[in-house]
Design a protein around this motif. Structure first.
Motif, PDB file in Angstrom:
ATOM      1  N   SER A  49       4.970 -10.265   8.114  1.00  0.00           N
ATOM      2  CA  SER A  49       4.551  -9.308   6.817  1.00  0.00           C
ATOM      3  C   SER A  49       3.506  -8.365   7.348  1.00  0.00           C
ATOM      4  N   ARG A  50       3.281  -7.347   6.527  1.00  0.00           N
ATOM      5  CA  ARG A  50       2.304  -6.303   6.838  1.00  0.00           C
ATOM      6  C   ARG A  50       1.120  -6.534   5.957  1.00  0.00           C
ATOM      7  N   LEU A  51       1.197  -7.485   5.052  1.00  0.00           N
ATOM      8  CA  LEU A  51       0.085  -7.685   4.100  1.00  0.00           C
ATOM      9  C   LEU A  51       0.444  -8.945   3.219  1.00  0.00           C
ATOM     10  N   ARG A  90      -2.608  -5.484  -5.490  1.00  0.00           N
ATOM     11  CA  ARG A  90      -1.805  -5.241  -4.082  1.00  0.00           C
ATOM     12  C   ARG A  90      -2.506  -3.759  -3.810  1.00  0.00           C
ATOM     13  N   LYS A  91      -3.034  -3.089  -4.780  1.00  0.00           N
ATOM     14  CA  LYS A  91      -3.739  -1.757  -4.090  1.00  0.00           C
ATOM     15  C   LYS A  91      -5.064  -1.925  -3.445  1.00  0.00           C
ATOM     16  N   ALA A  92      -5.629  -3.027  -3.745  1.00  0.00           N
ATOM     17  CA  ALA A  92      -7.183  -3.315  -3.165  1.00  0.00           C
ATOM     18  C   ALA A  92      -7.097  -3.067  -1.673  1.00  0.00           C
ATOM     19  N   ALA A  93      -8.440  -2.942  -1.296  1.00  0.00           N
ATOM     20  CA  ALA A  93      -8.485  -3.001   0.240  1.00  0.00           C
ATOM     21  C   ALA A  93      -8.494  -4.176   0.635  1.00  0.00           C
ATOM     22  N   PRO A  94      -7.505  -4.442   1.660  1.00  0.00           N
ATOM     23  CA  PRO A  94      -7.376  -5.767   2.298  1.00  0.00           C
ATOM     24  C   PRO A  94      -8.450  -6.164   3.151  1.00  0.00           C
ATOM     25  N   GLN A  95      -8.623  -7.704   3.599  1.00  0.00           N
ATOM     26  CA  GLN A  95      -9.559  -8.007   4.479  1.00  0.00           C
ATOM     27  C   GLN A  95      -8.915  -8.561   5.900  1.00  0.00           C
ATOM     28  N   LEU A  96      -9.869  -8.476   6.887  1.00  0.00           N
ATOM     29  CA  LEU A  96      -9.276  -9.243   8.249  1.00  0.00           C
ATOM     30  C   LEU A  96     -10.678  -9.316   8.789  1.00  0.00           C
ATOM     31  N   ASP A 117      -4.756 -14.181   8.606  1.00  0.00           N
ATOM     32  CA  ASP A 117      -5.919 -13.900   9.305  1.00  0.00           C
ATOM     33  C   ASP A 117      -5.729 -14.114  10.709  1.00  0.00           C
ATOM     34  N   ALA A 118      -5.038 -15.296  10.906  1.00  0.00           N
ATOM     35  CA  ALA A 118      -4.788 -15.934  12.248  1.00  0.00           C
ATOM     36  C   ALA A 118      -3.881 -15.071  13.051  1.00  0.00           C
ATOM     37  N   PHE A 119      -3.032 -14.437  12.335  1.00  0.00           N
ATOM     38  CA  PHE A 119      -1.841 -13.486  12.941  1.00  0.00           C
ATOM     39  C   PHE A 119      -2.225 -12.147  12.864  1.00  0.00           C
ATOM     40  N   ARG A 120      -3.560 -11.800  12.334  1.00  0.00           N
ATOM     41  CA  ARG A 120      -4.001 -10.495  12.307  1.00  0.00           C
ATOM     42  C   ARG A 120      -3.273  -9.705  11.299  1.00  0.00           C
ATOM     43  N   VAL A 121      -2.781 -10.405  10.226  1.00  0.00           N
ATOM     44  CA  VAL A 121      -2.067  -9.749   8.994  1.00  0.00           C
ATOM     45  C   VAL A 121      -3.254  -9.688   7.984  1.00  0.00           C
ATOM     46  N   PRO A 122      -3.618  -8.177   7.535  1.00  0.00           N
ATOM     47  CA  PRO A 122      -4.597  -8.088   6.637  1.00  0.00           C
ATOM     48  C   PRO A 122      -4.004  -8.917   5.383  1.00  0.00           C
ATOM     49  N   TRP A 123      -5.097  -9.381   4.471  1.00  0.00           N
ATOM     50  CA  TRP A 123      -5.007 -10.213   3.398  1.00  0.00           C
ATOM     51  C   TRP A 123      -5.760  -9.742   2.303  1.00  0.00           C
ATOM     52  N   ILE A 124      -5.190 -10.180   0.912  1.00  0.00           N
ATOM     53  CA  ILE A 124      -5.909 -10.155  -0.100  1.00  0.00           C
ATOM     54  C   ILE A 124      -6.167 -11.407  -1.101  1.00  0.00           C
ATOM     55  N   ALA A 125      -7.039 -11.719  -1.315  1.00  0.00           N
ATOM     56  CA  ALA A 125      -7.432 -12.797  -2.313  1.00  0.00           C
ATOM     57  C   ALA A 125      -7.295 -12.737  -3.645  1.00  0.00           C
ATOM     58  N   GLU A 148       8.985  -7.460   6.446  1.00  0.00           N
ATOM     59  CA  GLU A 148       8.351  -7.345   4.869  1.00  0.00           C
ATOM     60  C   GLU A 148       6.944  -6.688   5.014  1.00  0.00           C
ATOM     61  N   ASP A 149       6.997  -5.591   3.780  1.00  0.00           N
ATOM     62  CA  ASP A 149       5.868  -4.890   3.985  1.00  0.00           C
ATOM     63  C   ASP A 149       4.551  -5.629   3.078  1.00  0.00           C
ATOM     64  N   ALA A 150       4.757  -6.446   1.918  1.00  0.00           N
ATOM     65  CA  ALA A 150       3.867  -7.383   1.460  1.00  0.00           C
ATOM     66  C   ALA A 150       4.441  -8.287   0.684  1.00  0.00           C
ATOM     67  N   ILE A 151       3.860  -9.576   0.994  1.00  0.00           N
ATOM     68  CA  ILE A 151       4.349 -10.749   0.326  1.00  0.00           C
ATOM     69  C   ILE A 151       3.131 -11.419  -0.471  1.00  0.00           C
ATOM     70  N   PHE A 152       3.544 -12.109  -1.439  1.00  0.00           N
ATOM     71  CA  PHE A 152       2.518 -12.921  -2.249  1.00  0.00           C
ATOM     72  C   PHE A 152       3.044 -14.381  -2.166  1.00  0.00           C
ATOM     73  N   ILE A 153       1.961 -15.240  -1.873  1.00  0.00           N
ATOM     74  CA  ILE A 153       2.027 -16.632  -1.872  1.00  0.00           C
ATOM     75  C   ILE A 153       0.762 -17.208  -2.865  1.00  0.00           C
ATOM     76  N   PRO A 154       1.374 -17.752  -3.958  1.00  0.00           N
ATOM     77  CA  PRO A 154       0.528 -18.408  -4.824  1.00  0.00           C
ATOM     78  C   PRO A 154       0.098 -19.927  -4.207  1.00  0.00           C
ATOM     79  N   HIS A 155      -0.825 -20.295  -5.199  1.00  0.00           N
ATOM     80  CA  HIS A 155      -1.112 -22.003  -5.064  1.00  0.00           C
ATOM     81  C   HIS A 155      -0.043 -22.586  -5.431  1.00  0.00           C
ATOM     82  N   TRP A 156       0.100 -23.808  -4.808  1.00  0.00           N
ATOM     83  CA  TRP A 156       1.375 -24.590  -5.241  1.00  0.00           C
ATOM     84  C   TRP A 156       1.593 -25.115  -6.793  1.00  0.00           C
TER      85      TRP A 156
END
Length: 317
Positions: A163-165, A286-292, A178-186, A119-127
């Motif tokens: 995923s890649r993001l 999604r266009k923001a600079a991700p963190q790691l 972060d643990a899998f070294r996948v960039p993330w955006i909060a 997957e290129d990018a995924i979104f995981i919301p709060h439950w």
């Protein structure tokens, strides 16, 4: 010894991983000291959630909701480390005991090693967003893959690793990315998202929690979270939030947005139109600079956590 964790009525992968993570980290722990509860991953240092008169071995848990338990009875507690320095301060512990969220150790499990990127990018919301929102439709509209945090824990974690993001409203989505070294955006949809626990973890790996605001997707979601929706402020009408989230009441009108069998095409179209601000904001996020976090920082924290595990093995096995 048995693992203690908060079991959501809806399911929540960040808590459910306690069911098998500790068998990997401390093989055989279930066969020793049956009178002890292993209190691990989760924001569970809460007087309502934890049982009294039972010995509790705390390994990486966090504070964030309700009131702290009574720690005056020393025989009931063996605190080896907590999630981060903010939890350590709340408990009156040395900041050095706030090591890391143990969920990062999932990345060391062989079954999650070397998974292909699918997957290129995924979104995981709060439950809570999942329960009340229309996020699968919003993700589809902007080409994001939606991952339900209430799904089976290993499936959610594999989706993160592959995923890649990761765009994360769920804290454990960011922690696992972060643990899998996948960039993330909060991102955050409302003030109901607990920034204390995010900052607690973020401090351990030297990243900043500065989430991008994404509006709630439905009126039901706004009502549940006390947020604004199309100019209407629901903060004064929000449902009460008890210390135990499972005791929170979701009216039928709030949960029907997820699996309403009566939904019509017209109703769904109307909801998606009303969810346009959320769609646009999530696309922009999604266009923001991700963190790691830095490789060395994460590795150092994991090594300190392994030292804690070594001490537990010496004392309990």
């Amino acid at each position: 010894m048995q693992p203690f964790y908060w079991e959501s009525d809806h399911g929540n992968f960040g808590d459910d991983l306690n069911l098998w993570l500790w068998d990997f980290l401390l093989p055989g722990f279930r066969e020793v000291h049956p009178e002890v509860l292993l209190v691990g991953v989760g924001t569970v240092l809460n007087e309502v959630l934890l049982p009294r008169t039972t010995k509790k071995l705390v390994v990486g848990s966090g504070f964030g909701y309700g009131k702290l338990p009574d720690f005056s009875e020393a025989s009931e507690w063996d605190i080896r480390c907590v999630r981060g320095p903010l939890t350590a301060a709340k408990l009156g512990l040395d900041a050095g005991m706030g090591i890391i969220d143990p969920a990062v150790m999932v990345a060391d499990m062989p079954e999650f090693a070397n998974l292909p990127k699918t997957e290129d990018a995924i979104f995981i919301p709060h439950w809570e967003s999942t329960v009340c929102g229309i996020w699968p439709a919003i993700c589809k509209a902007i080409g994001l893959s939606y991952v339900d945090p209430c799904g089976e824990a290993k499936s959610v974690i594999r989706a993160i690793a592959q995923s890649r993001l990761v765009i994360a409203e769920s804290m454990h989505a960011a922690i696992l990315a972060d643990a899998f070294r996948v960039p993330w955006i909060a991102v955050s949809t409302s003030h109901s998202i607990n920034s204390f626990k995010w900052q607690d973890w973020a401090a351990t790996v030297n990243v900043a929690y500065k989430p991008y605001h994404v509006p709630v997707s439905t009126r039901a979601e706004a009502r549940a979270k006390g947020a604004r929706f199309w100019g209407v402020d629901f903060s004064s009408k929000a449902l009460a939030q008890p210390d135990d989230p499972n005791k929170r009441s979701f009216e039928e009108s709030l949960v029907m947005t997820r699996t309403d069998p009566r939904s019509s095409t017209l109703r769904n179209v109307a909801k998606q139109v009303l969810g346009t601000p959320a769609t646009l904001a999530l696309r922009q996020a999604r266009k923001a600079a991700p963190q790691l976090s830095a490789d060395g920082t994460l590795a150092g924290r994991k090594e300190r956590f392994r030292e804690v595990l070594d001490g537990i093995r010496r004392d309990y096995f």
